[in-house]
Design a protein around this motif. Sequence first.
Motif, PDB file in Angstrom:
ATOM      1  N   SER A  77      -7.693  -1.875  -0.398  1.00 49.85           N
ATOM      2  CA  SER A  77      -6.573  -1.124  -0.964  1.00 49.85           C
ATOM      3  C   SER A  77      -7.043  -0.085  -1.984  1.00 49.85           C
ATOM      4  O   SER A  77      -7.856  -0.372  -2.861  1.00 49.85           O
ATOM      5  CB  SER A  77      -5.590  -2.078  -1.641  1.00 49.85           C
ATOM      6  OG  SER A  77      -4.612  -1.354  -2.365  1.00 49.85           O
ATOM      7  N   ARG A  78      -6.493   1.123  -1.874  1.00 53.96           N
ATOM      8  CA  ARG A  78      -6.828   2.174  -2.828  1.00 53.96           C
ATOM      9  C   ARG A  78      -6.281   1.869  -4.220  1.00 53.96           C
ATOM     10  O   ARG A  78      -6.791   2.365  -5.228  1.00 53.96           O
ATOM     11  CB  ARG A  78      -6.282   3.519  -2.344  1.00 53.96           C
ATOM     12  CG  ARG A  78      -7.063   4.105  -1.175  1.00 53.96           C
ATOM     13  CD  ARG A  78      -6.526   5.470  -0.797  1.00 53.96           C
ATOM     14  NE  ARG A  78      -7.388   6.123   0.166  1.00 53.96           N
ATOM     15  CZ  ARG A  78      -7.209   7.364   0.613  1.00 53.96           C
ATOM     16  NH1 ARG A  78      -6.179   8.071   0.163  1.00 53.96           N
ATOM     17  NH2 ARG A  78      -8.030   7.907   1.481  1.00 53.96           N
ATOM     18  N   HIS A  79      -5.237   1.056  -4.286  1.00 59.66           N
ATOM     19  CA  HIS A  79      -4.653   0.734  -5.592  1.00 59.66           C
ATOM     20  C   HIS A  79      -5.578  -0.137  -6.427  1.00 59.66           C
ATOM     21  O   HIS A  79      -5.462  -0.166  -7.656  1.00 59.66           O
ATOM     22  CB  HIS A  79      -3.315   0.016  -5.407  1.00 59.66           C
ATOM     23  CG  HIS A  79      -2.294   0.834  -4.689  1.00 59.66           C
ATOM     24  ND1 HIS A  79      -2.000   2.131  -5.042  1.00 59.66           N
ATOM     25  CD2 HIS A  79      -1.490   0.554  -3.632  1.00 59.66           C
ATOM     26  CE1 HIS A  79      -1.063   2.609  -4.247  1.00 59.66           C
ATOM     27  NE2 HIS A  79      -0.746   1.676  -3.384  1.00 59.66           N
ATOM     28  N   SER A 122       2.098  -1.779   6.061  1.00 62.80           N
ATOM     29  CA  SER A 122       1.119  -1.828   4.966  1.00 62.80           C
ATOM     30  C   SER A 122       1.654  -2.611   3.772  1.00 62.80           C
ATOM     31  O   SER A 122       0.987  -2.696   2.744  1.00 62.80           O
ATOM     32  CB  SER A 122       0.738  -0.410   4.529  1.00 62.80           C
ATOM     33  OG  SER A 122       1.791   0.200   3.810  1.00 62.80           O
ATOM     34  N   ASN A 123       2.842  -3.181   3.907  1.00 62.20           N
ATOM     35  CA  ASN A 123       3.454  -3.951   2.824  1.00 62.20           C
ATOM     36  C   ASN A 123       3.684  -5.384   3.279  1.00 62.20           C
ATOM     37  O   ASN A 123       4.327  -5.622   4.305  1.00 62.20           O
ATOM     38  CB  ASN A 123       4.786  -3.321   2.416  1.00 62.20           C
ATOM     39  CG  ASN A 123       4.604  -1.939   1.830  1.00 62.20           C
ATOM     40  OD1 ASN A 123       4.229  -1.782   0.689  1.00 62.20           O
ATOM     41  ND2 ASN A 123       4.855  -0.902   2.636  1.00 62.20           N
ATOM     42  N   GLU A 131       0.809  -1.211   0.000  1.00 64.98           N
ATOM     43  CA  GLU A 131       0.000   0.000   0.000  1.00 64.98           C
ATOM     44  C   GLU A 131       0.847   1.269   0.000  1.00 64.98           C
ATOM     45  O   GLU A 131       0.889   2.000  -0.976  1.00 64.98           O
ATOM     46  CB  GLU A 131      -0.945  -0.004   1.220  1.00 64.98           C
ATOM     47  CG  GLU A 131      -2.082   0.976   1.118  1.00 64.98           C
ATOM     48  CD  GLU A 131      -3.099   0.605   0.046  1.00 64.98           C
ATOM     49  OE1 GLU A 131      -3.898   1.483  -0.339  1.00 64.98           O
ATOM     50  OE2 GLU A 131      -3.104  -0.544  -0.428  1.00 64.98           O
ATOM     51  N   ASN A 160      -5.400  -7.068   0.829  1.00 66.48           N
ATOM     52  CA  ASN A 160      -6.266  -6.090   1.473  1.00 66.48           C
ATOM     53  C   ASN A 160      -7.314  -5.625   0.465  1.00 66.48           C
ATOM     54  O   ASN A 160      -7.015  -4.864  -0.452  1.00 66.48           O
ATOM     55  CB  ASN A 160      -5.428  -4.901   1.966  1.00 66.48           C
ATOM     56  CG  ASN A 160      -6.288  -3.754   2.472  1.00 66.48           C
ATOM     57  OD1 ASN A 160      -7.447  -3.952   2.847  1.00 66.48           O
ATOM     58  ND2 ASN A 160      -5.732  -2.552   2.480  1.00 66.48           N
TER      59      ASN A 160
END
Length: 453
Positions: free
Chosen positions: A136-138, A113-114, A106, A133
Amino acid sequence: MHTAARLAALSLALGAAGIIAPAAAHAQVVIPTAAQSQPVALKGATIHTVTKGTITNGTIVMDRGKIIAIGGADTEVPRGAKVVDVAGKHIYPGLIDAYSTVGISEIGAVDMSNDVNERGDFNPNVRPEVAVNAESRHIGTTRNAGVLVAFATPGGGVISGLSSAISLEGWTWEEMSMKGAAALNVNWPDPNARPRGPFGGPPGGPGGRAGQPAPKTYAEQVEAIRGFFAEARAYRDALKSKQSVRTDSRYAAMIPALNGEIPVVVAAEGVAQINDAITWGKEEGVKLVIRGGRDAIHVAPRLKAEQIPVILTSTMSAPPREDDGYDGAYSSPAALYKAGVKFAIAGDGNALYSYRLPWDAGVAVAFGLPEEEALKAVTINAAEFMGVSDKVGSLEVGKEATLLITTGTPLDMTSNIIQSYIQGREIDMNDIQKQFFKKYMEKINQQKKKIAS
């Protein structure tokens, strides 16, 4: 007070204080779509099937997450189906990123977050899908660029683990999972790299520390890979013969690769690396795929002769050597195509830039690769190499209804993706980039009104 009640109270308090407005908070929430509940027919578009040609004024019918019919304007539509007029538009299969960390990485500066790299050299049992996740925004920015399937891939060590095929829609990793053990990943050592100590220099020398173990040579690193595969094979054979053996999750995870059920994806860039990896793969009898492939064109005759595919990464990167042409990476796909080597195109594995996959393929078109081959490189080729071509990669009856409705080819950044479907679900096309665009356009509009007044 229960957690849910505390969160509700906090949300109300923030809203009342004007810190977040209810409408703004709602606009920033992307809610996964429920499973398809009725047949949907898309009518009037140009359908690019990838494997079975192009259909003008076509119709594609989806039901229960699958494609149940595809053809011309006279294709039968089930009673009760939702009919969507997409005349003048184009329909493509969802793009596939064969090398990704979307969902498991992330924020680079925030370690927790990784979840990409594990400690140790040999971790074949690492299965990243369980760490995905779904918030996730990605994910939103990636799929709104047309990438609807990604292979979450671990890194680090020598054998870093298993790639997991995930659909980029769902509430949880279980809902997103397509194939948990899709490929085994091996990071091939670099024969040109100088042995380094644990602190960046030779043991006892500048940057090193006396008493530290000597770094392994290239030959020793290769022998360690051979040794681990031999141990895993012995474990598999012991299980076959029903011997009493202690369960070892690392060796057990190797069995599908040893049996040829899933590919072994070897990360290799240079000529020596690729050649040595091919030789090793033949000795082991595994289904080999090369990932990276910076110098693959120099090994093209052997790759073609031995039918070893390549997953090209970073086609938009700068030349690695001073005497390379500026377009070395851009024109590499076209050169491999002319040489008869099968390949897919992927990004560089950075979750932040997974949305660039269409343009990684698009730049190859600009430098000589036929557009239909570039499209295959991010759809059916990637699906075939990674063992999911029975589900995705092309538009065919029986496959998952994972597709794009666009104004033109998704490989051209001037095209717009109007709507995407993943397993028949009409997904929410919102994402964080669109949210920020709207936010700061509103700021500009407010400033214009202020100046005008």
